[in-house]
Design an enzyme around this catalytic site. Structure first.
Site, short mmCIF file in Angstrom:
data_model
loop_
_atom_site.label_atom_id
_atom_site.label_comp_id
_atom_site.label_asym_id
_atom_site.label_seq_id
_atom_site.Cartn_x
_atom_site.Cartn_y
_atom_site.Cartn_z
N HIS A 125 23.04 -0.96 27.00
CA HIS A 125 23.07 0.48 26.71
C HIS A 125 21.94 1.29 27.32
O HIS A 125 21.96 2.50 27.30
CB HIS A 125 23.06 0.73 25.20
CG HIS A 125 21.70 0.59 24.59
ND1 HIS A 125 21.13 -0.61 24.30
CD2 HIS A 125 20.77 1.53 24.24
CE1 HIS A 125 19.94 -0.43 23.80
NE2 HIS A 125 19.68 0.85 23.75
C1 UD1 Z 1 19.36 6.24 22.18
C2 UD1 Z 1 17.87 6.17 22.50
C3 UD1 Z 1 17.53 4.76 22.94
C4 UD1 Z 1 17.95 3.75 21.92
C5 UD1 Z 1 19.43 3.92 21.60
C6 UD1 Z 1 19.83 3.02 20.45
C7 UD1 Z 1 16.86 8.22 23.41
C8 UD1 Z 1 16.41 8.92 24.64
N1 UD1 Z 1 17.54 7.08 23.60
O1 UD1 Z 1 20.07 5.97 23.38
O2 UD1 Z 1 16.12 4.67 23.11
O3 UD1 Z 1 17.74 2.47 22.45
O4 UD1 Z 1 19.68 5.28 21.19
O5 UD1 Z 1 21.20 2.76 20.46
O6 UD1 Z 1 16.62 8.71 22.32
N2 UD1 Z 1 27.38 8.67 22.04
C9 UD1 Z 1 28.57 8.70 21.35
N3 UD1 Z 1 28.51 8.54 20.00
C10 UD1 Z 1 27.36 8.39 19.30
C11 UD1 Z 1 26.16 8.38 20.02
C12 UD1 Z 1 26.18 8.52 21.39
O7 UD1 Z 1 29.64 8.85 21.92
O8 UD1 Z 1 27.40 8.25 18.06
C13 UD1 Z 1 27.43 8.77 23.52
C14 UD1 Z 1 27.41 10.20 24.05
O9 UD1 Z 1 28.20 10.25 25.19
C15 UD1 Z 1 25.94 10.37 24.45
C16 UD1 Z 1 25.56 8.96 24.90
O10 UD1 Z 1 26.30 8.09 24.06
O11 UD1 Z 1 25.77 11.33 25.45
C17 UD1 Z 1 24.08 8.66 24.79
O12 UD1 Z 1 23.62 8.91 23.46
P1 UD1 Z 1 22.07 9.27 23.17
O13 UD1 Z 1 21.83 9.36 21.72
O14 UD1 Z 1 21.65 10.40 24.02
O15 UD1 Z 1 21.29 8.04 23.76
P2 UD1 Z 1 21.55 6.48 23.57
O16 UD1 Z 1 21.99 5.93 24.87
O17 UD1 Z 1 22.38 6.24 22.38
N1 UDP Z 2 23.41 -3.50 16.70
C1 UDP Z 2 24.55 -3.48 15.90
N2 UDP Z 2 25.76 -3.57 16.52
C2 UDP Z 2 25.91 -3.70 17.86
C3 UDP Z 2 24.73 -3.71 18.67
C4 UDP Z 2 23.51 -3.61 18.05
O1 UDP Z 2 24.45 -3.40 14.68
O2 UDP Z 2 27.05 -3.78 18.34
C5 UDP Z 2 22.11 -3.41 16.03
C6 UDP Z 2 21.23 -4.60 16.33
O3 UDP Z 2 21.53 -5.65 15.45
C7 UDP Z 2 19.85 -4.01 16.14
C8 UDP Z 2 20.01 -2.58 16.62
O4 UDP Z 2 21.41 -2.30 16.55
O5 UDP Z 2 19.48 -4.01 14.79
C9 UDP Z 2 19.54 -2.44 18.04
O6 UDP Z 2 19.88 -1.16 18.50
P1 UDP Z 2 20.16 -0.82 20.02
O7 UDP Z 2 20.42 -2.04 20.79
O8 UDP Z 2 21.22 0.22 20.03
O9 UDP Z 2 18.82 -0.09 20.46
P2 UDP Z 2 17.33 -0.56 20.81
O10 UDP Z 2 16.88 -1.57 19.83
O11 UDP Z 2 17.33 -1.04 22.22
O12 UDP Z 2 16.56 0.73 20.72
#
Ligand code: UD1
Ligand code: UDP
Length: 381
Positions: free
Chosen positions: A213
């Site tokens: 991701h």
């Molecule tokens: C965010 C964090 C990242 C973290 C991750 C955990 C920032 C800059 N990034 O990344 O550090 O590791 O969360 O998972 O804060 N979207 C959906 N549904 C949702 C959420 C997101 O469709 O519920 C899609 C949207 O298209 C959105 C994209 O995912 O534009 C990215 O979401 P965003 O919250 O900006 O960043 P993450 O990649 O989730």
């Molecule tokens: N996680 C989850 N379901 C998934 C993938 C991740 O519940 O399909 C949980 C995982 O167990 C951990 C957290 O999400 O607790 C990690 O989040 P993510 O990988 O989105 O972000 P990061 O830790 O890199 O910020």
């Protein structure tokens, strides 16, 4: 500290804050009314899909958020600005004694910035992490948050040292990692309750678990080509949990659609929507190998004793590299596939993962104790 506000917004922050919520609830149960702590939860709404948000509130000891800003997705500037505005409004009304922010996301930065500008004591949980890669949005968020927060709660001793190198020495605490608390508490629950193995048709020790991701991977077509070739080249059943960030690209961006079709054709690959926390823990502990670019998943693999290949060029969580439990593999199939084959064939480390680097599983309690102690000192002075 009579009144705390935790600010959360994304999937891993729900896990981290849940442990602090549980610690506060435990404290309140044991103490008389005047010593109790009010703990409010502000959800920025950065993550909003059921599988990315609500399911965590169902499975973890997290009360429904007291405030949900419903900010949703957007560019970094727009998203952070909307959060700042909404958080400030809540803080002005609630006047908490302390704001707690978690990790390194836009919700973390917005929470810290809004709070310090209002002179509210700001505590950063998971402080002192660095990848030394400033192209990562998370790195900017962490550096900025660590340098403006008042209290720095570090998950490892290496994090304390990193802060020291940057001249941050005061109010730095080694607390341990709240994610280890969560794994210790919820892995047994997950093993009892999760039926994910049956649902997905995989057997313990006979599959690979993958997640991708990070913006540095998903936003680079070249890196994604490497990752897709790697995933398609694996020779064993592989459960691939697809984060919505990647789902959007594979479904809607022309350049990525071809990659989506390649993934869909690979018969050993089971592409699934984001898994619930309990299913994820159960799969992490049952897999033969984890492949990920997630910070949290790297750590959880280490905590449950499953070897991990990190599909990035660096890791903040260097303790997980101990004895080869985690390997920074990059994204080139020429490098990753031989490593995956070797680990599958039994190249597991012989030692146990050294969990003590991440504390004693009581990080949330340590964080709360530090906050209460500081308060007692403040009152006495
Ligand atoms: C965010 C964090 C990242 C973290 C991750 C955990 C920032 C800059 N990034 O990344 O550090 O590791 O969360 O998972 O804060 N979207 C959906 N549904 C949702 C959420 C997101 O469709 O519920 C899609 C949207 O298209 C959105 C994209 O995912 O534009 C990215 O979401 P965003 O919250 O900006 O960043 P993450 O990649 O989730
Ligand atoms: N996680 C989850 N379901 C998934 C993938 C991740 O519940 O399909 C949980 C995982 O167990 C951990 C957290 O999400 O607790 C990690 O989040 P993510 O990988 O989105 O972000 P990061 O830790 O890199 O910020």
């Amino acid at each position: 500290m009579k009144k705390l506000i935790s600010i959360v917004g994304v999937r891993p922050q729900f896990v981290k804050a849940a442990m602090v919520c549980a610690a506060v609830a435990g404290h309140n149960q044991k103490h008389a009314r005047e010593q109790r702590v009010k703990h409010l939860l502000l959800h920025t709404g950065q993550h909003y899909d059921y599988e990315m948000a609500a399911v965590f509130f169902q499975q973890l000891p997290l009360p429904a958020p007291d405030f949900n800003l419903g900010v949703g997705s957007g560019t970094h500037g727009a998203q952070t600005a909307m959060m700042l505005k909404g958080i400030e409004k809540v803080l002005l009304k609630e006047k908490p004694d302390c704001v707690i922010v978690y990790g390194d996301t836009n919700s973390t930065l917005a929470g810290a910035l809004a709070a310090v500008k209002l002179h509210i004591v700001t505590a950063h949980v998971e402080s002192g992490l660095r990848s030394f890669n400033r192209r990562m949005p998370e790195e900017i968020n962490r550096i900025a948050t660590d340098h403006i927060a008042d209290l720095l709660f570090c998950p490892t001793r290496a994090a304390v040292k990193l802060l020291e190198h940057e001249g941050i020495r005061d109010n730095v605490y080694f607390t341990g990692d709240v994610m280890l608390d969560a794994v210790k508490t919820f892995l047994p629950v997950a093993s009892r309750r999760s039926v994910a193995l049956t649902d997905l048709g995989v057997s313990p020790g006979k599959f690979i678990l993958a997640t991708i991701h990070r913006a540095e991977n998903t936003d680079s077509l070249e890196r994604m080509r490497g990752i897709v070739e790697t995933l398609c080249g694996l020779e064993h059943p592989t459960v691939f949990s697809v984060h919505p960030r990647l789902r959007e690209k594979l479904n809607h961006e022309a350049a990525y659609q071809k990659l989506g079709r390649e993934l869909a054709r690979a018969r050993h690959l089971k592409m699934v929507a984001p898994l619930s926390y309990l299913d994820m823990l159960h799969l992490e502990s049952s897999a033969r190998l984890v492949m990920t670019d997630s910070g949290g998943v790297q750590k959880e693999a280490f905590f449950v004793g499953t070897p991990c290949l990190t599909l990035r060029d660096e890791t903040e969580w260097t303790e997980t590299l101990h004895d080869g439990w985690n390997k920074v593999a990059g994204v080139s199939p020429r490098k990753v596939l031989p490593l995956a084959r070797e680990l599958w064939a039994g190249g597991r480390p012989r030692t146990k993962p050294a969990l003590a680097a991440f504390g004693d599983g009581k990080a949330a309690r340590n964080i709360l104790d530090s906050l209460l102690e500081l308060n007692a000192k403040k009152k006495a002075s």
